[in-house]
Enzyme design. Structure first.
Site, PDB file in Angstrom:
ATOM      1  CB  CYS A 293     -14.144   0.645  -8.638  1.00 50.37           C
ATOM      2  SG  CYS A 293     -12.628   1.589  -8.875  1.00 50.37           S
TER       3      CYS A 293
ATOM      4  CD  GLU B  30      -2.659   1.535   0.228  1.00 53.21           C
ATOM      5  OE1 GLU B  30      -2.624   2.697  -0.242  1.00 53.21           O
ATOM      6  OE2 GLU B  30      -3.383   0.633  -0.235  1.00 53.21           O
TER       7      GLU B  30
END
Length: 189
Positions: A146, A76
């Site tokens: 998404c 991340e």
């Protein structure tokens, strides 16, 4: 923060997550729970599995796998999300976290993951990250998307790199809008 907490607590299924203002988190926690359950139900793991979660955020999916695998490695770039990830997965001894961009870390990893979960931003995978992922050759890749157009672009590269799409499931996190999330599971051919 002048008053109050510097984070929220969000519940997904049976877990509570610390989520700071600068961290990304699915606002529809009910559907986020269904997505996590779908991954757990459809990705076979064992205590020997090495799982790599790329774009792991605060650990939404990692938290549901950490107790089921031998080693879980998160990647991340957001420092705030990394702090939340560390807090949210503190109970597990088999978890590692790299705070860096995926395209910087993946090419330098010297491991053989069995499973990779990807949850990239709307822009999809950076070409360098995708190339490095293909070099790692995991048995399975779960791609949480998404944006159907970037998923299609990245899926074409994964297929060209020797993977087959085994299943795709849509998740409507934003009812009555054109936005749709999906989870695609790829397997090495």
């Amino acid at each position: 923060v002048m008053a109050g907490d510097d984070h929220l607590h969000m519940q997904v299924n049976d877990r509570i997550f610390q989520v700071s203002a600068a961290s990304f988190f699915q606002v529809n926690s009910t559907m986020a729970g269904r997505m996590a359950a779908y991954l757990v139900d459809n990705l076979p793991v064992s205590e020997k599995t090495i799982l790599l979660e790329v774009y792991c955020g605060v650990g939404l999916f990692s938290a549901f796998f950490a107790g089921r695998v031998g080693c879980l490695i998160g990647i991340e770039a957001s420092p705030q999300a990394c702090e939340d990830f560390t807090s949210n997965l503190d109970e597990f001894d088999n978890v590692e976290l790299y705070e860096a961009r995926a395209e910087d870390i993946l090419p330098s990893l010297h491991l053989k993951p069995d499973l990779v979960i990807l949850d990239p931003p709307r822009t999809g995978l950076q070409p360098r990250a995708l190339d490095a992922l293909l070099e790692l050759r995991p048995e399975r890749i779960a791609y949480v998307s998404c944006d159907p157009s970037t998923l299609a672009r990245d899926a074409a590269r994964l297929i060209a790199g020797g993977y087959l799409i085994r299943q795709v499931a849509p998740f409507d996190l934003f009812p009555q809008t054109y936005h749709i999330e999906s989870i695609s599971i790829f397997e090495k051919s």
